[in-house]
Design a protein around this motif. Structure first.
Motif, PDB file in Angstrom:
ATOM      1  N   TRP A 390      48.174  45.707  29.040  1.00  0.00           N
ATOM      2  CA  TRP A 390      47.696  46.564  30.117  1.00  0.00           C
ATOM      3  C   TRP A 390      46.549  47.471  29.649  1.00  0.00           C
ATOM      4  O   TRP A 390      45.906  48.122  30.456  1.00  0.00           O
ATOM      5  N   ALA A 424      55.872  45.476  29.519  1.00  0.00           N
ATOM      6  CA  ALA A 424      56.111  45.592  30.955  1.00  0.00           C
ATOM      7  C   ALA A 424      57.052  46.757  31.232  1.00  0.00           C
ATOM      8  O   ALA A 424      56.812  47.568  32.129  1.00  0.00           O
ATOM      9  N   GLU A 428      54.636  48.895  33.394  1.00  0.00           N
ATOM     10  CA  GLU A 428      54.610  48.350  34.747  1.00  0.00           C
ATOM     11  C   GLU A 428      55.696  49.042  35.578  1.00  0.00           C
ATOM     12  O   GLU A 428      56.868  49.012  35.212  1.00  0.00           O
ATOM     13  N   TRP A 592      48.144  37.796  33.941  1.00  0.00           N
ATOM     14  CA  TRP A 592      46.919  38.601  33.960  1.00  0.00           C
ATOM     15  C   TRP A 592      45.702  37.809  34.430  1.00  0.00           C
ATOM     16  O   TRP A 592      44.573  38.208  34.199  1.00  0.00           O
ATOM     17  N   VAL A 626      57.674  41.100  39.101  1.00  0.00           N
ATOM     18  CA  VAL A 626      56.333  41.408  39.600  1.00  0.00           C
ATOM     19  C   VAL A 626      55.821  40.289  40.498  1.00  0.00           C
ATOM     20  O   VAL A 626      55.365  40.524  41.632  1.00  0.00           O
TER      21      VAL A 626
END
Length: 662
Positions: A390, A424, A428, A592, A626
């Motif tokens: 990220w 994550a 996230e 991604w 997700v």
């Protein structure tokens, strides 16, 4: 005495002619076998007895029990009949040969007589009939309702007709032999098929028998000569491919070494010369059944990825040039990066071909040459600089834990459980909710645990799946050093990708740990009574199996045991479940990467999950949460709530409504 005369009515001259033709047909059959064996050996193929013994069980399951082949019932049964029909008839021919040549040492009728002879006759008739049925079923499938993915040429039909003619004339010859030899009439009942053909020849002369013999024998020899050509080569290569497969679990990729890069001047699979002998054998083992492509989630949603075609393209290069210097440019970029590494193709392959290894090898080369750009390339740059995909600062790694009592490992401290948060879980928002629920459950069960905090960095899974092998190794080395300093032995994670990498790939670099997925550990807590759940708290639940937990690592029971504890009803299983699950589309670095909304595997999966009528969709992977969450949000049939199993369990303990905002 029950027996028969070998070369009945066949003169010495005719026998000599037969042996000459047999040598010619055998020589023709050996040409492709020798040619391909030279290529495998050039790639370094060696027969390691210890390795072969380790795969003996899987060899028996796949070759003799047809485990994978029988997953397609009609095709599997037809192939089983073909396989055992040809095998038993071949064994019968060998027995006759042993009897014939052994007579020079032991005298006539030393083996093939009496009860053994009669048993052989019955067995050979039954399996000969099985072979005929198998051929007819296969012809019907290929000519009338051939699957789109099944490879086919006119030669396939031609060979099946040749094999049918050889088998049918074999029954004709058996009937002619029974009719022409009065000494065998008393035992005609032991030829349940041949006896009916004998009725066609009530007054057969020796000349007539010889004529039929010379129709049958050339057909058999032609069949032998044609056997190793085209896709039929898999009769020899597929069993070898299964027996000599690498000693690596599914999903575990082979490491690259800097020494190899220095020798070759590149990383990954640039030419076929970069493949070892086992992979070259794999290419020749492909039978073009197309099951890999049919199972591919990327192909199913319209992406150009075709696992079968990747294997065939590489194989055609190998066959055409007979040189291993041929490049892998036959695989286009769009197909290469569409792969999610879900391993559905590998799971479905009856010949144990590792398509993902081939794809990843080519990815390594393309990444090394700078061919990866866009969002995926940006992700790798962020992973290299910030040690998470990220691209967020390590100082933010513990923000998910605000308001919770989450201990961080102190020097000299050795907690019972080291909780691996994962990128994550740290960054996230939807995965953070899972981690918060898991921490609450651990506290409720009085589990002593701690996290690495800012010392934790990405396991490197996205880098390795995308082909950036040395970045993965760099991250792995850093994590292993930290884990070893803490003395961690038991690691708990809510991410199947972290679970797989820590458990199966870190040992390649000296990191050996006991790793548990959170569903496995929570199941233990429930069974031990440390977590008390409200039974009947959930109804109408379906569960989505993550690829890297169910298919790659075989864990399908723990999540279901937990969910079954909460409901009085059986789970509403989707069509594809357990180790035959459908990929959400996030693996292999696809998390991604941008893709058209019409080509998202998660849309297909959500549609299937919603078709169960379940009100709650349970997941156990942050990536799945997700991807499925995004597709669920845009679905017109959105009637279900999506939650991780940890959240569902926590809601049961707290007696809260799961549909309420947390």
């Amino acid at each position: 005495m029950p027996t028969r005369t070998i070369f009945f009515h066949i003169s010495v001259f005719q026998q000599a002619c037969f042996y000459t033709l047999a040598l010619i047909s055998t020589g023709i059959a050996l040409i492709p076998i020798v040619r391909h064996a030279r290529i495998w050996l050039r790639g370094g193929l060696t027969f390691a007895l210890q390795q072969a013994l380790q795969h003996l069980a899987s060899f028996s399951r796949e070759v003799f029990a047809h485990r994978h082949v029988l997953r397609r019932r009609y095709a599997g049964i037809a192939h089983l009949l073909l396989f055992y029909g040809m095998l038993v008839l071949f064994i019968g021919t060998c027995i006759v040969a042993i009897e014939h040549y052994g007579a020079f040492f032991f005298g006539p009728h030393w083996l093939y007589y009496g009860g053994f002879y009669l048993t052989c006759k019955v067995t050979l008739d039954i399996f000969g009939l099985a072979l005929v049925i198998g051929i007819l079923l296969t012809l019907l499938r290929r000519l009338c309702f051939r699957p789109e993915m099944l490879g086919h040429t006119p030669w396939d039909t031609g060979f099946l007709l040749l094999l049918l003619a050889a088998t049918f004339t074999g029954f004709l010859l058996e009937g002619a032999g029974l009719a022409a030899d009065p000494s065998r009439h008393a035992y005609m009942a032991y030829s349940p098929i041949g006896r009916w053909f004998a009725l066609l020849f009530p007054h057969l002369s020796p000349t007539g028998y010889v004529l039929i013999w010379w129709v049958h024998a050339p057909l058999v020899l032609t069949t032998i000569a044609a056997l190793p050509y085209g896709r039929r080569l898999h009769l020899f290569t597929a069993p070898l491919s299964i027996l000599l497969q690498p000693n690596r679990n599914m999903g575990v990729l082979e490491p690259e070494t800097m020494e190899k890069v220095e020798q070759t001047g590149h990383i990954g699979l640039r030419t076929l010369a970069d493949l070892n002998g086992t992979y070259l054998l794999n290419l020749d083992a492909c039978m073009e059944c197309g099951r890999c492509t049919e199972a591919c989630p990327a192909h199913a949603v319209g992406k150009p990825l075709d696992p079968k075609q990747i294997v065939l393209s590489l194989r055609q290069q190998m066959w055409a040039a007979d040189l291993l210097e041929t490049t892998t440019d036959v695989i286009d970029e769009e197909s290469l990066w569409a792969c999610t590494n879900c391993h559905a193709c590998v799971q479905e392959c009856p010949a144990a071909i590792r398509h993902v290894d081939l794809i990843n090898g080519i990815r390594r080369y393309r990444v090394g040459e700078g061919h990866l750009s866009g969002s995926a390339g940006n992700m790798l740059r962020q992973l290299a600089s910030q040690k998470n995909p990220w691209g967020l600062s390590a100082s933010q790694r513990m923000e998910w834990a605000k308001g919770l009592d989450v201990p961080i490992v102190e020097p000299g401290q050795k907690p019972d459980i080291l909780l691996w948060v994962g990128c994550a879980g740290a960054f996230e928002p939807r995965a953070q909710a899972t981690m918060r629920a898991l921490v609450s459950l651990l506290h409720a069960a009085n589990v002593s645990f701690a996290v690495l905090g800012h010392q934790e960095c990405c396991t490197g899974d996205p880098a390795r799946r995308m082909g950036e092998e040395f970045l993965f190794q760099e991250l792995a080395a850093e994590n292993i050093a930290v884990l070893n300093r803490t003395g961690a032995s038991s690691i708990l994670t809510a991410c199947p990708h972290c679970f797989h990498t820590l458990k199966h790939e870190y040992p390649q670099f000296g990191g050996n740990y006991q790793v548990m997925h959170h569903t496995q550990f929570l199941k233990q807590l429930v069974q031990n009574g440390r977590l008390q759940l409200e039974r009947g708290a959930q109804t109408n639940v379906t569960y989505h199996d993550p690829c890297f937990l169910a298919r790659v690592n075989g864990e399908v029971r723990a999540p279901r045991a937990l969910l079954q504890t909460l409901t009085h009803q059986p789970l509403k299983e989707p069509e594809h479940h357990a180790d035959r699950t459908l990929c959400c589309g996030a693996g292999g670095g696809r998390m991604w990467m941008e893709e058209p909304s019409t080509q998202r595997p998660s849309n297909r999966r959500v549609k299937e999950l919603l078709s169960t009528g379940a009100q709650t969709i349970a997941v156990s992977c942050p990536f799945c949460k997700v991807m499925l969450g995004d597709s669920l949000a845009t679905s017109e049939q959105n009637t279900a709530h999506l939650a991780d199993i940890a959240e569902i369990l926590l809601a049961s303990i707290a007696k809260t409504d799961l549909s309420l905002p947390q």
